[in-house]
Design an enzyme around this catalytic site. Structure first.
Site: not given
Length: 391
Positions: A295, A345
């Site tokens: 991430y 994202y």
């Protein structure tokens, strides 16, 4: 009690919309499109779906999504809090539902207009005051200028750099690697647009020590995955990708992006806990992971993730990255889709899809045969992790 989820469930379908800065359609439409694509990929129909697992931040209610898909009854539905920390948790919960017989086919999805609609990166300074425990926490930090995710992460990063001697260029190498992968991924927003370390260093400051190119994108799009039992997966359209291990973690003295009251703020202990849970249930260790989807809402957390994974010791991640180990041919090719810095994202759900592609052997930047992939959820918050692998 040990986590006994290994190989009881499989991801059998993935789907996504295009990633953009202005989708031109509702978040509901994006949800239906990405789920329909995932079901087509699996060779299933909306009528097969009897479970859904989503984020608490998801704006598309399960019952409305199911109705718009043309599906039927839902026997199971669950939501997970903490933004991107829920990315892998949705799959974790879906697998538990399948393993216990609570559902047969579970869809996990995230659909949002995060660029053309509400922009999370703009911060909390304009939010209406909430008479709640969650809302009140911002009163502890906002008066001091800590109002955005970038400012919250900058605090950790300053301390990490001070303690271990990491530099802005070390952060930049994460961004350069992600953008190099994105440049070869036709689905990425930054397709055919790599950057150099000089580009990174010349990009404007957001909050020192974070440059613009240390920060993830704001994106519109939708992503979905379909999970079913290992037994049923054998008869479906795609080679199943097994859920070997999964876990969640919330650390001691945990706060939402601002866990500053710990004795040491240079690590991500909640992520380390989730990863250890995933390793334990999969029966693997860091030496068994051939690729990562880490991430990367902010570049510095990739360094700390490598350390929480056990790939390197605390403070050693910068040298690991400098030696090219995130790149093709390196020890741990990571964020091969371009990650959130380069592809999009979507709260980490596009990273789950890339993990599936790496096991299938269909990534745009496939690093050869991959037996085990680690996918991690959001950093700095209660979070989650997956180990995906071959049947």
């Amino acid at each position: 009690m040990p986590n006994t989820m290994k190989n009881q469930a499989a991801i059998v379908g993935i789907g996504q919309t295009e990633f953009s800065k202005d989708s031109g359609r509702t978040e509901m439409r994006l949800a239906v499109e990405c789920i329909s694509s995932a079901l087509d990929d699996a060779g299933l129909t909306p009528k097969d779906v009897d479970g859904m697992c989503v984020f608490t931040m998801e704006n598309n209610p399960e019952i409305q999504v199911q109705r718009n898909l043309g599906g039927g009854e839902l026997r199971f539905f669950a939501r997970t809090h903490y933004g991107g920390g829920a990315a892998c948790a949705t799959v974790h919960h879906a697998a538990m539902a399948v393993a216990t017989g609570s559902a047969d086919v579970v869809v996990c999805y995230r659909a949002m207009n995060e660029r053309s609609g509400r922009r999370f990166g703009s911060g909390v300074q304009d939010r209406k005051q909430e008479a709640s425990a969650e809302g009140s926490q911002y009163a502890m930090y906002s008066p001091f200028g800590l109002t955005t995710p970038g400012s919250w992460v900058a605090m950790y990063t300053q301390r990490y750099m001070h303690q271990y001697g990491a530099t802005s260029e070390d952060l930049g190498r994460v961004a350069v690697s992600s953008r190099a992968y994105a440049a070869k991924n036709p689905e990425a927003w930054f397709y055919e647009r790599p950057i150099t370390l000089e580009d990174h260093q010349n990009s404007r400051w957001i909050v020192e020590p974070l440059h613009l190119l240390d920060c993830c994108q704001e994106s519109d799009g939708g992503v979905a995955v379909v999970i079913t039992s290992a037994e049923r997966a054998k008869d479906l359209k795609q080679k199943p990708v097994m859920l070997k291990g999964s876990g969640q973690g919330a650390g001691d003295q945990q706060h939402m992006m601002t866990s500053y009251y710990r004795p040491d703020i240079t690590g991500l202990p909640e992520l380390g806990l989730a990863i250890r849970e995933a390793y334990s249930s999969a029966g693997v260790g860091p030496q068994d992971i051939q690729a990562g989807v880490l991430y990367d809402a902010f570049s510095p957390f990739v360094l700390i993730t490598l350390e929480e994974m056990g790939i390197v010791k605390p403070g050693e991640a910068a040298d690991f990255i400098k030696d090219g180990h995130l790149d093709p041919g390196g020890r741990l090719p990571s964020n091969t889709n371009g990650g959130q810095l380069g592809e999009a994202y979507i709260h980490g759900m596009n990273g789950v899809n890339e993990g599936v592609r790496l096991i299938r052997g269909t990534s745009s930047n496939q690093p050869g045969d991959v037996d085990n992939v680690l996918v991690t959820g959001g950093s700095g918050v209660p979070t989650s992790a997956l180990v995906l692998g071959q049947p």
